[in-house]
Design a protein around this motif. Structure first.
Motif, PDB file in Angstrom:
ATOM      1  N   GLY A  33       0.799  -1.209   0.000  1.00 28.39           N
ATOM      2  CA  GLY A  33       0.000   0.000   0.000  1.00 28.39           C
ATOM      3  C   GLY A  33       0.832   1.258   0.000  1.00 28.39           C
ATOM      4  O   GLY A  33       2.067   1.217  -0.098  1.00 28.39           O
ATOM      5  N   PRO A  34       0.174   2.417   0.127  1.00 31.77           N
ATOM      6  CA  PRO A  34       0.864   3.712   0.123  1.00 31.77           C
ATOM      7  C   PRO A  34       1.562   3.987   1.452  1.00 31.77           C
ATOM      8  O   PRO A  34       1.599   3.129   2.342  1.00 31.77           O
ATOM      9  N   GLU A  35       2.052   5.204   1.591  1.00 34.35           N
ATOM     10  CA  GLU A  35       2.847   5.579   2.758  1.00 34.35           C
ATOM     11  C   GLU A  35       2.123   5.310   4.080  1.00 34.35           C
ATOM     12  O   GLU A  35       2.739   4.896   5.071  1.00 34.35           O
ATOM     13  N   ARG A  36       0.817   5.503   4.102  1.00 33.02           N
ATOM     14  CA  ARG A  36       0.070   5.374   5.363  1.00 33.02           C
ATOM     15  C   ARG A  36       0.095   3.966   5.950  1.00 33.02           C
ATOM     16  O   ARG A  36      -0.161   3.794   7.147  1.00 33.02           O
ATOM     17  N   VAL A  37       0.376   2.920   5.143  1.00 30.35           N
ATOM     18  CA  VAL A  37       0.360   1.563   5.698  1.00 30.35           C
ATOM     19  C   VAL A  37       1.484   1.352   6.699  1.00 30.35           C
ATOM     20  O   VAL A  37       1.468   0.384   7.466  1.00 30.35           O
ATOM     21  N   LYS A  38       2.449   2.266   6.722  1.00 29.03           N
ATOM     22  CA  LYS A  38       3.535   2.143   7.696  1.00 29.03           C
ATOM     23  C   LYS A  38       3.006   2.196   9.131  1.00 29.03           C
ATOM     24  O   LYS A  38       3.618   1.632  10.046  1.00 29.03           O
ATOM     25  N   GLU A  39       1.884   2.881   9.331  1.00 29.18           N
ATOM     26  CA  GLU A  39       1.317   2.955  10.680  1.00 29.18           C
ATOM     27  C   GLU A  39       0.867   1.576  11.152  1.00 29.18           C
ATOM     28  O   GLU A  39       1.070   1.212  12.314  1.00 29.18           O
ATOM     29  N   ALA A  40       0.249   0.806  10.265  1.00 37.94           N
ATOM     30  CA  ALA A  40      -0.143  -0.559  10.627  1.00 37.94           C
ATOM     31  C   ALA A  40       1.091  -1.427  10.856  1.00 37.94           C
ATOM     32  O   ALA A  40       1.119  -2.269  11.774  1.00 37.94           O
ATOM     33  N   LEU A  41       2.114  -1.240  10.038  1.00 38.76           N
ATOM     34  CA  LEU A  41       3.359  -2.005  10.205  1.00 38.76           C
ATOM     35  C   LEU A  41       4.030  -1.672  11.540  1.00 38.76           C
ATOM     36  O   LEU A  41       4.544  -2.558  12.229  1.00 38.76           O
ATOM     37  N   LYS A  42       4.018  -0.398  11.908  1.00 40.18           N
ATOM     38  CA  LYS A  42       4.627   0.002  13.181  1.00 40.18           C
ATOM     39  C   LYS A  42       3.886  -0.610  14.363  1.00 40.18           C
ATOM     40  O   LYS A  42       4.511  -0.968  15.371  1.00 40.18           O
ATOM     41  N   LYS A  43       2.570  -0.734  14.243  1.00 41.04           N
ATOM     42  CA  LYS A  43       1.815  -1.377  15.315  1.00 41.04           C
ATOM     43  C   LYS A  43       2.229  -2.839  15.444  1.00 41.04           C
ATOM     44  O   LYS A  43       2.407  -3.359  16.554  1.00 41.04           O
ATOM     45  N   ALA A  44       2.392  -3.523  14.302  1.00 46.95           N
ATOM     46  CA  ALA A  44       2.813  -4.924  14.332  1.00 46.95           C
ATOM     47  C   ALA A  44       4.209  -5.065  14.947  1.00 46.95           C
ATOM     48  O   ALA A  44       4.480  -6.008  15.696  1.00 46.95           O
ATOM     49  N   LEU A  45       5.094  -4.106  14.648  1.00 46.81           N
ATOM     50  CA  LEU A  45       6.429  -4.121  15.258  1.00 46.81           C
ATOM     51  C   LEU A  45       6.330  -3.927  16.764  1.00 46.81           C
ATOM     52  O   LEU A  45       7.038  -4.576  17.542  1.00 46.81           O
ATOM     53  N   ALA A  46       5.438  -3.038  17.202  1.00 48.38           N
ATOM     54  CA  ALA A  46       5.253  -2.799  18.635  1.00 48.38           C
ATOM     55  C   ALA A  46       4.623  -4.004  19.325  1.00 48.38           C
ATOM     56  O   ALA A  46       4.802  -4.204  20.532  1.00 48.38           O
TER      57      ALA A  46
END
Length: 258
Positions: free
Chosen positions: A64-77
C-alpha cells in the motif's frame, strides 16, 4: 524459524464511506485507518509462536501507500522483528490474484517456514489471498483457524466450519494458515514496545519489482444499495394472518383471492 505475517490496512468500519470519482472503490480521504482485524490475530499468533520456540524471526508485510507504515509500526510494537512495505499507491486496483502473486514472489526466495494471514480483509472480503499464496508457493494451507499449536515441525490447528462444526487439521511446515476471530486476544502495544519499534527495520520496496502478472478480475462499478421501503408487520391469530396476507397480495398483484 522464519515467520512471515501478511497484514492489510483498512478503514475503520465506523467511518463514513463515499464511492470514489471512478465509481470503482471507496474514497480514501477523511477515513480513519487501522490494521485489518483478522490480521491482528495473525500477528499475535506469530509473536506467541516466536515466544514459544525462542529461535524465531517474525517479518510483517503490507502492500500500500505511505500510510500503511502505521499498521506495520503497530505490528512491530506487538513483537514483530522487522517490517516490509511493498509500495503501491493503487493497491486497491489489484485483484486477489495479483496481491497473492506479489507476496509469493517476495516470500519465495526467503523460504519462510510459516506464513500467517488474516482469514479475509474487512473491506474487500474475498478470502482468497492466503490460499492463493500457498498454492503459488506449493505449500499446504489451513484456513479459518480458531486454535493453533506447534511442536517438532508440525502444526495442529482447529478450523471453524459452517454450522458450528470444527475440525482438527495437522500439517508439517512450511505451511500457511489464515486466522479467524476467536484464535487469540491480540496484545495492546505498550509504550516501551512502541519505543523499541522505532528502532526496528522498516524496509520499503516498489511493488513493480515483484509484480509480474496481469489481473484476473476488474471492478466494474461500486455503489450503495438502493433504499427500500419499510416492511409490514402483521399481528393476530394464524387464521387472521393468512386472510390478511392473501388480501395484501391480492391488492399488490391482483391475481389471488379471485
Amino acid at each position: 524459524m522464519q515467520i512471515l505475517v501478511c497484514i492489510k490496512q483498512v478503514p475503520d468500519m465506523e467511518s463514513k464511506f463515499k464511492v470514489n470519482a471512478d465509481g470503482t472503490w471507496y474514497e480514501g480521504t477523511d477515513l480513519a485507518w487501522r490494521m485489518n482485524e483478522y490480521d491482528e490475530y495473525a500477528v499475535e499468533q506469530a509473536v506467541q509462536l516466536k515466544e514459544q520456540v525462542g529461535a524465531a524471526d517474525v517479518t510483517v508485510l503490507s502492500i500500500g501507500p505511505e500510510r500503511v507504515k502505521e499498521a506495520l509500526k503497530k505490528a512491530l510494537a506487538m513483537g514483530a522483528d522487522r517490517a516490509v512495505q511493498l509500495i503501491d499507491d493503487f493497491a486497491y486496483q489489484k485483484d486477489p490474484f495479483q496481491i497473492a502473486s506479489v507476496i509469493a514472489a517476495f516470500a519465495r526466495e526467503k523460504k519462510f517456514d510459516l506464513i500467517f494471514t488474516g482469514m479475509q480483509s474487512q473491506d474487500r472480503g474475498s478470502g482468497q489471498v492466503g490460499v492463493l499464496i500457498a498454492e503459488m508457493l506449493s505449500i499446504p494451507s489451513i484456513t479459518t483457524i480458531v486454535d493453533f499449536s506447534f511442536s517438532e515441525g508440525q502444526i495442529v490447528a482447529k478450523r471453524e466450519l459452517e454450522g458450528g462444526i470444527k475440525s482438527i487439521v495437522k500439517t508439517k511446515v512450511p505451511a500457511l494458515v489464515t486466522c479467524q476471530l476467536g484464535l487469540n486476544t491480540p496484545r495492546y502495544p505498550t509504550l516501551p514496545n512502541i519505543m523499541k519499534a522505532k528502532r526496528k527495520e522498516l524496509l520499503s520496496i516498489s511493488i513493480s519489482e515483484l509484480l509480474k502478472v496481469e489481473g484476473k478480475q476488474e471492478t466494474a462499478k461500486m455503489y450503495f444499495p438502493e433504499k427500500k421501503g419499510g416492511g409490514l408487520v402483521l399481528e393476530g391469530d394464524v387464521g387472521d394472518l393468512a386472510d390478511q396476507l392473501i388480501k395484501i397480495l391480492d391488492e399488490k398483484i391482483g391475481v389471488l383471492a379471485r
